[in-house]
Scaffold this motif. Structure first.
Motif, PDB file in Angstrom:
ATOM      1  N   THR A  98       0.846  -1.198   0.000  1.00 50.58           N
ATOM      2  CA  THR A  98       0.000   0.000   0.000  1.00 50.58           C
ATOM      3  C   THR A  98       0.876   1.242   0.000  1.00 50.58           C
ATOM      4  N   ALA A  99       0.350   2.300  -0.546  1.00 49.94           N
ATOM      5  CA  ALA A  99       1.036   3.594  -0.562  1.00 49.94           C
ATOM      6  C   ALA A  99      -0.005   4.679  -0.405  1.00 49.94           C
ATOM      7  N   GLN A 100       0.414   5.790   0.157  1.00 52.62           N
ATOM      8  CA  GLN A 100      -0.517   6.883   0.416  1.00 52.62           C
ATOM      9  C   GLN A 100      -0.491   7.862  -0.753  1.00 52.62           C
ATOM     10  N   ALA A 101      -1.640   8.249  -1.232  1.00 50.76           N
ATOM     11  CA  ALA A 101      -1.750   9.289  -2.268  1.00 50.76           C
ATOM     12  C   ALA A 101      -1.541  10.644  -1.616  1.00 50.76           C
ATOM     13  N   VAL A 102      -0.568  11.369  -2.105  1.00 53.17           N
ATOM     14  CA  VAL A 102      -0.205  12.658  -1.497  1.00 53.17           C
ATOM     15  C   VAL A 102      -0.198  13.745  -2.564  1.00 53.17           C
ATOM     16  N   GLU A 103      -0.293  14.987  -2.117  1.00 56.67           N
ATOM     17  CA  GLU A 103      -0.209  16.134  -3.002  1.00 56.67           C
ATOM     18  C   GLU A 103       1.232  16.648  -3.030  1.00 56.67           C
ATOM     19  N   GLU A 104       1.796  16.798  -4.218  1.00 58.34           N
ATOM     20  CA  GLU A 104       3.155  17.280  -4.387  1.00 58.34           C
ATOM     21  C   GLU A 104       3.213  18.271  -5.543  1.00 58.34           C
ATOM     22  N   SER A 105       4.321  19.002  -5.600  1.00 58.85           N
ATOM     23  CA  SER A 105       4.563  19.921  -6.703  1.00 58.85           C
ATOM     24  C   SER A 105       5.172  19.135  -7.867  1.00 58.85           C
ATOM     25  N   VAL A 106       4.472  19.073  -8.957  1.00 63.46           N
ATOM     26  CA  VAL A 106       4.874  18.255 -10.103  1.00 63.46           C
ATOM     27  C   VAL A 106       5.298  19.170 -11.248  1.00 63.46           C
ATOM     28  N   PRO A 107       6.496  18.956 -11.837  1.00 65.74           N
ATOM     29  CA  PRO A 107       6.930  19.794 -12.955  1.00 65.74           C
ATOM     30  C   PRO A 107       6.212  19.433 -14.244  1.00 65.74           C
ATOM     31  N   ILE A 108       5.931  20.471 -15.042  1.00 65.55           N
ATOM     32  CA  ILE A 108       5.385  20.273 -16.391  1.00 65.55           C
ATOM     33  C   ILE A 108       6.565  20.330 -17.356  1.00 65.55           C
ATOM     34  N   GLN A 109       6.851  19.240 -18.003  1.00 65.64           N
ATOM     35  CA  GLN A 109       8.080  19.113 -18.774  1.00 65.64           C
ATOM     36  C   GLN A 109       7.808  18.694 -20.209  1.00 65.64           C
ATOM     37  N   ILE A 110       8.739  19.090 -21.079  1.00 65.49           N
ATOM     38  CA  ILE A 110       8.741  18.662 -22.480  1.00 65.49           C
ATOM     39  C   ILE A 110      10.029  17.893 -22.706  1.00 65.49           C
TER      40      ILE A 110
END
Length: 326
Positions: A28-40
């Protein structure tokens, strides 16, 4: 046929139903909110920050090469030496012509001083005879002769002044010729215009060098810093240009089959979209202090446009069904 084992006094009873299930491990793993980069992600090509084809500006035999092929050279360091003797003789001739014209200028100035003295004397005589003519002492003929002599002296002064101006113009031309001769003599020593890495030597000592020839003597590439040229689809142009106007965009590159990345910043956005590929060309600059990037090398490029907050889960938890990912 069932054979009873020793010590068994009865027949075994037949088992009914499926065998028992073994326990299956579940992670199991916990769904967390993180800062995700938008990348090309794309592929780019490394190119030199500056590229110079070193050529000679004068013709002559190549005497000496003062660097090693493939070595790093500093700006201003001596690379090639061309035979300076013909250019040194041209400089001496130009200096001799200048000395001759300067001597002529001194003679012309002395002649001007003499004619100016004669003019002054002639004008004094003209004034004196004019007064004598009013008093009736001198004749009209004497007065005309004195006036004519004064006019001739004035014309001589103007001629001498024009001659001096001509000589001064010639002296300026001589000085220009001397400067050109000095410049050509300086061109016999070819120095590095930039700090960079020298390529293969294309002309060896003993060969005759042409002035501004088609072939370069050596090519210098500046690799610190260095550029990476890459293209992104046209649909990203608005987002890239908007973020580029606000802040520096981070660009990470990694050579093929290498996991470690080199970080730089977006430096150039091309002024037009390539109609053939539908992409916009971008260029990022890197310090390249360790020399990992090399001109002409293909690299994997990751351009980070922006970041956003999102709910993240392990990638193993994402499955694909008939309705898509779930």
């Amino acid at each position: 046929i069932l054979i009873l084992a020793p010590g068994c006094s009865s027949w075994p009873q037949a088992q009914s139903g499926p065998p028992p299930l073994r326990p299956v491990p579940v992670a199991t793993a916990q769904a967390v909110e993180e800062s995700v980069p938008i990348q090309i992600r794309t592929v780019g090509t490394v190119e030199a920050y500056s590229r110079v084809e070193v050529k000679s500006q004068v013709a002559g035999p190549l005497l000496k090469v003062n660097f090693t092929e493939g070595a790093n050279v500093s700006q201003g360091s001596l690379l090639f030496e061309i035979d300076p003797r013909p250019f040194r003789e041209v400089l001496r001739q130009a200096e001799a012509v200048l000395a001759k014209d300067q001597a002529q200028l001194r003679v012309a100035e002395a002649n001007l001083a003499r004619t100016q003295a004669q003019l002054k004397n002639a004008r004094a005589d003209a004034v004196r005879f004019e007064q004598l003519s009013k008093e009736g002492i001198s004749t009209r003929q004497q007065e005309d002769q004195i006036r004519t002599a004064a006019e001739v002296a004035a014309a001589s002064v103007r001629a001498d002044e024009a001659g001096i101006e001509t000589i001064r113009a010639a002296i300026e031309a001589d000085q220009a010729a001397i400067e050109q001769a000095k410049l050509n003599l300086a061109y016999c020593q070819i120095r590095a215009p930039i700090t960079g890495r020298a390529g293969n030597l294309l002309l060896h000592p003993g060969n005759l060098v042409k002035a501004n020839g088609d072939e370069a003597l050596v090519v210098l590439n500046q690799i610190r810093p260095i550029f990476v040229n890459f293209g992104v689809p046209e649909r990203y142009l608005t987002a890239v240009s908007q973020q580029y106007s606000r802040r520096k965009l981070k660009v990470d590159v990694s050579p093929e089959k290498e996991s470690t990345q080199v970080s730089g910043t977006l430096n150039v956005i091309d002024n037009s979209v390539d109609r053939n590929t539908g992409t916009i060309r971008l260029k990022a600059a890197f310090d390249n202090k360790d020399g990992r990037l090399w001109p002409g090398q293909f690299v994997n490029v990751v351009l980070t446009i922006d970041t956003q907050t999102a709910t993240v889960i392990p990638s193993e938890a994402v499955q694909v069904g008939q309705q898509g990912s779930f």
